[in-house]
Design a protein around this motif. Structure first.
Motif, PDB file in Angstrom:
ATOM      1  N   ASP A  73       0.834  -1.209   0.000  1.00 26.31           N
ATOM      2  CA  ASP A  73       0.000   0.000   0.000  1.00 26.31           C
ATOM      3  C   ASP A  73       0.867   1.258   0.000  1.00 26.31           C
ATOM      4  O   ASP A  73       0.571   2.214  -0.729  1.00 26.31           O
ATOM      5  CB  ASP A  73      -0.913  -0.016   1.226  1.00 26.31           C
ATOM      6  CG  ASP A  73      -1.739   1.265   1.343  1.00 26.31           C
ATOM      7  OD1 ASP A  73      -2.617   1.482   0.490  1.00 26.31           O
ATOM      8  OD2 ASP A  73      -1.487   2.059   2.275  1.00 26.31           O
ATOM      9  N   ARG A  74       1.955   1.256   0.778  1.00 28.84           N
ATOM     10  CA  ARG A  74       2.788   2.465   0.850  1.00 28.84           C
ATOM     11  C   ARG A  74       3.524   2.720  -0.457  1.00 28.84           C
ATOM     12  O   ARG A  74       3.633   3.870  -0.897  1.00 28.84           O
ATOM     13  CB  ARG A  74       3.796   2.308   2.008  1.00 28.84           C
ATOM     14  CG  ARG A  74       4.616   3.567   2.270  1.00 28.84           C
ATOM     15  CD  ARG A  74       3.726   4.701   2.747  1.00 28.84           C
ATOM     16  NE  ARG A  74       4.489   5.941   2.925  1.00 28.84           N
ATOM     17  CZ  ARG A  74       4.692   6.836   1.958  1.00 28.84           C
ATOM     18  NH1 ARG A  74       4.199   6.623   0.736  1.00 28.84           N
ATOM     19  NH2 ARG A  74       5.376   7.937   2.200  1.00 28.84           N
ATOM     20  N   LEU A  75       4.039   1.676  -1.093  1.00 32.33           N
ATOM     21  CA  LEU A  75       4.704   1.846  -2.385  1.00 32.33           C
ATOM     22  C   LEU A  75       3.724   2.341  -3.449  1.00 32.33           C
ATOM     23  O   LEU A  75       4.081   3.142  -4.310  1.00 32.33           O
ATOM     24  CB  LEU A  75       5.340   0.528  -2.827  1.00 32.33           C
ATOM     25  CG  LEU A  75       6.623   0.102  -2.107  1.00 32.33           C
ATOM     26  CD1 LEU A  75       6.998  -1.317  -2.516  1.00 32.33           C
ATOM     27  CD2 LEU A  75       7.761   1.058  -2.411  1.00 32.33           C
ATOM     28  N   THR A  76       2.496   1.861  -3.383  1.00 34.39           N
ATOM     29  CA  THR A  76       1.485   2.286  -4.360  1.00 34.39           C
ATOM     30  C   THR A  76       1.114   3.750  -4.142  1.00 34.39           C
ATOM     31  O   THR A  76       1.006   4.523  -5.092  1.00 34.39           O
ATOM     32  CB  THR A  76       0.232   1.394  -4.257  1.00 34.39           C
ATOM     33  OG1 THR A  76       0.608   0.025  -4.431  1.00 34.39           O
ATOM     34  CG2 THR A  76      -0.779   1.766  -5.343  1.00 34.39           C
ATOM     35  N   ARG A  77       0.937   4.152  -2.882  1.00 31.82           N
ATOM     36  CA  ARG A  77       0.584   5.539  -2.598  1.00 31.82           C
ATOM     37  C   ARG A  77       1.709   6.505  -2.962  1.00 31.82           C
ATOM     38  O   ARG A  77       1.463   7.661  -3.292  1.00 31.82           O
ATOM     39  CB  ARG A  77       0.203   5.699  -1.122  1.00 31.82           C
ATOM     40  CG  ARG A  77      -1.154   5.108  -0.775  1.00 31.82           C
ATOM     41  CD  ARG A  77      -1.611   5.479   0.627  1.00 31.82           C
ATOM     42  NE  ARG A  77      -0.835   4.802   1.661  1.00 31.82           N
ATOM     43  CZ  ARG A  77      -0.011   5.410   2.504  1.00 31.82           C
ATOM     44  NH1 ARG A  77       0.162   6.733   2.429  1.00 31.82           N
ATOM     45  NH2 ARG A  77       0.638   4.730   3.424  1.00 31.82           N
ATOM     46  N   ARG A  97       3.134  -7.881  -8.946  1.00 30.79           N
ATOM     47  CA  ARG A  97       2.924  -6.444  -9.144  1.00 30.79           C
ATOM     48  C   ARG A  97       4.132  -5.874  -9.885  1.00 30.79           C
ATOM     49  O   ARG A  97       5.183  -6.528  -9.981  1.00 30.79           O
ATOM     50  CB  ARG A  97       2.743  -5.744  -7.790  1.00 30.79           C
ATOM     51  CG  ARG A  97       1.499  -6.159  -7.030  1.00 30.79           C
ATOM     52  CD  ARG A  97       0.219  -5.622  -7.664  1.00 30.79           C
ATOM     53  NE  ARG A  97       0.110  -4.185  -7.510  1.00 30.79           N
ATOM     54  CZ  ARG A  97      -0.427  -3.598  -6.444  1.00 30.79           C
ATOM     55  NH1 ARG A  97      -0.874  -4.326  -5.427  1.00 30.79           N
ATOM     56  NH2 ARG A  97      -0.515  -2.284  -6.380  1.00 30.79           N
ATOM     57  N   VAL A  98       3.985  -4.641 -10.376  1.00 35.12           N
ATOM     58  CA  VAL A  98       5.028  -4.039 -11.209  1.00 35.12           C
ATOM     59  C   VAL A  98       5.507  -2.730 -10.593  1.00 35.12           C
ATOM     60  O   VAL A  98       4.707  -1.842 -10.287  1.00 35.12           O
ATOM     61  CB  VAL A  98       4.519  -3.782 -12.636  1.00 35.12           C
ATOM     62  CG1 VAL A  98       5.618  -3.142 -13.490  1.00 35.12           C
ATOM     63  CG2 VAL A  98       4.051  -5.087 -13.286  1.00 35.12           C
ATOM     64  N   LEU A  99       6.815  -2.636 -10.399  1.00 35.04           N
ATOM     65  CA  LEU A  99       7.469  -1.401 -10.004  1.00 35.04           C
ATOM     66  C   LEU A  99       7.569  -0.510 -11.240  1.00 35.04           C
ATOM     67  O   LEU A  99       7.881  -0.987 -12.333  1.00 35.04           O
ATOM     68  CB  LEU A  99       8.866  -1.731  -9.474  1.00 35.04           C
ATOM     69  CG  LEU A  99       9.514  -0.838  -8.446  1.00 35.04           C
ATOM     70  CD1 LEU A  99       8.745  -0.886  -7.126  1.00 35.04           C
ATOM     71  CD2 LEU A  99      10.957  -1.274  -8.214  1.00 35.04           C
TER      72      LEU A  99
END
Length: 528
Positions: free
Chosen positions: A276-280, A316-318
């Protein structure tokens, strides 16, 4: 009704008004800006990169366009290389300024507008103008602009802004500007946002006249995450409905989790917090169709090897370019750059098989300290410093061995020479391109080649002149990022036959030319 004809002066005034509105809005946005630069060997007919630089930052407006670093600055972005003779220091703020041709606007008082033609860029019908400053050419933008004819927004500009400084030379102590080809995309109705910038300086004779030892270079600049700081989350909060509480008497001791189940739940909370933090922060793409493609390959490995795991593995993708993959709990993460350059499905299976092996072997997949909510209550610029998903050398070696076994029983067992060829290409470029073949969060794609040498032994030697051999693709070959929502799409254009060895350079920077289309306005729902 037929639209009244406009004079060049009237069109120029509308362009100025649209550009003024955009620059005002850009000051409120904070997109991520990624700069990846490759220096080329002088007079090399294949255009082989010999050195690279990397910067990841967030756009800010502080009396001008600025970039706040999100990654650990390396190389000449650090500002230390000017101590050396003939050194070059790249200025991050100069790349932030590439988002518009002139932050003081393109108005008729300062510029001469020369109409060239009409031209389609994708779906956008455009006016094409050549621009030059009326006075000193170093006081503005010289080049060409493409302007869509609905609202007179600039879609593309191509040329040089000589009042924008990209590098500082230690030899002359002077600042230097680059030529740019900058593209915008239509994110919302009437809103065209900077998304891609390509820089190129390859004229050796011109460079020698301007500054001795100025390296030839190609650069990709990408912008995304415009909606990160939007009001969507607050709007969603207003739609929360609180239900009446239900009354329950007593407690069921069977609902108490066992120690093992509690540990798994604790690890899941750590994983959820990190994802969640990486996405935000805009570093990780939201879940989407590209994840499903990766999970299909992952499922092929699981089924053909009769592997059953307690918890399902997701992908998921960075959104960044450096080649890396890692696990966050039971989520396998691959970078956009790595997916871009993989030549085939067997190579993708090799990367996924390695990360899957960590889960099969029971290696620790997540640091449970991230289950504490405060651990990630940090500014975005500290996130990449705090998050690390690295395995020990022993675990990496064991995962490579287990991954080779998975591939040997997979649908890709007859195509492993292609995966080995990709490893050869990465290993051959590791010294020249350390900023691409590095990691921000996880482990290196290669470990020196020892553990994966069986795959490389299956592959032929690299043959740069052979058009039939494709060890790796250029950057930007597979995925397209929506700069507003961060969603990913697969690039589904037809394969183009190569005409020369210069077109096949693996892992190389190439021009960025998106397909331009107008934003689709969702139909309005009317109640009866």
């Amino acid at each position: 009704m037929q639209q009244a004809a406009l004079s060049i002066e009237q069109v120029a005034d509308r362009i100025t008004a649209a550009e003024s509105a955009l620059t005002a809005r850009l000051r409120a946005f904070h997109p991520l800006v990624e700069v990846y630069l490759q220096n080329l060997a002088p007079d090399d007919k294949l255009g082989v990169p010999i050195h690279d630089e990397y910067f990841l930052g967030q756009f800010e407006w502080k009396d001008g366009p600025k970039l706040t670093p999100l990654s650990i600055n390396k190389g000449s972005f650090q500002g230390q290389s000017l101590k050396k003779p003939f050194a070059m220091q790249y200025l991050p703020d100069g790349f932030a300024a590439m988002t518009v041709p002139d932050w003081r606007l393109l108005d008729r008082q300062r510029y001469d507008f020369t109409f060239v033609r009409r031209e389609f860029l994708g779906e956008a019908r455009c006016f094409v103008f050549d621009l030059k400053p009326k006075g000193d050419e170093t006081d503005g933008f010289t080049g060409r602009i493409w302007v869509e004819d609905r609202d007179y927004n600039i879609v593309r500009f191509n040329g040089i802004s000589r009042n924008v400084d990209h590098t500082l030379s230690s030899f002359f102590r002077k600042k230097i500007s680059f030529h740019v080809d900058s593209w915008r995309v239509n994110a919302l109705t009437g809103l065209w946002l900077p998304a891609y910038v390509y820089c190129e300086e390859t004229d050796a004779s011109e460079n020698k006249q301007a500054l001795p030892r100025l390296p030839q270079m190609k650069t990709q600049v990408r912008l995304w995450g415009y909606d990160l700081k939007g009001t969507r989350a607050q709007q969603e909060f207003t739609s929360i409905q609180i239900d009446e509480p239900s009354v329950q008497d007593g407690a069921d001791p069977a609902r108490q989790l066992s120690p093992v189940a509690s540990q798994r739940r604790w690890e899941q909370e750590a994983e959820d917090n990190v994802i969640d933090r990486l996405t935000r922060a805009g570093i990780l793409a939201p879940a989407g169709p590209v994840d499903a493609v990766l999970e299909t390959v992952l499922n092929n490995l699981l089924v053909t090897n009769n592997v059953a795991l307690e918890a399902p593995i997701k992908c998921r993708v960075l959104l960044t370019s450096p080649l890396e993959s890692f696990t966050v709990g039971h989520t396998i993460v691959m970078s956009r750059g790595l997916i871009d350059v993989l030549p085939d499905e067997a190579s993708l299976g090799m990367i996924l098989g390695h990360e899957l092996s960590h889960a099969i072997l029971g290696h620790q997949l997540i640091d449970t300290k991230f289950a504490f909510a405060d651990r990630l209550m940090i500014p975005d610029q500290d996130l990449l410093r705090v998050l690390r998903f690295k395995h020990s050398t022993a675990e990496e070696t064991a995962a490579n061995t287990r991954g080779l076994a998975l591939l040997a029983n997979s649908p890709y067992k007859d195509k492993l020479s292609d995966a080995g060829l990709f490893l050869r290409a990465v290993l051959a470029s590791a010294k020249q391109l350390p900023n691409l073949i590095q990691t921000h969060l996880g482990d290196y794609v290669i470990d020196g080649g020892q553990s994966l040498s069986p795959l490389m032994q299956l592959a032929p030697a690299l043959a740069p002149e052979n058009l039939e051999q494709i060890p790796a693709l250029p950057l930007g070959a597979r995925l397209v990022v929506d700069p507003w929502s961060n969603r990913l799409e697969l690039l589904r254009g037809p394969a183009v036959p190569l005409a020369s060895a210069r077109e096949k350079v693996p892992l190389a920077v190439t021009p960025l030319m998106p397909y331009i289309r107008y934003a689709v306005v969702p139909p309005r729902v009317t109640s009866r």
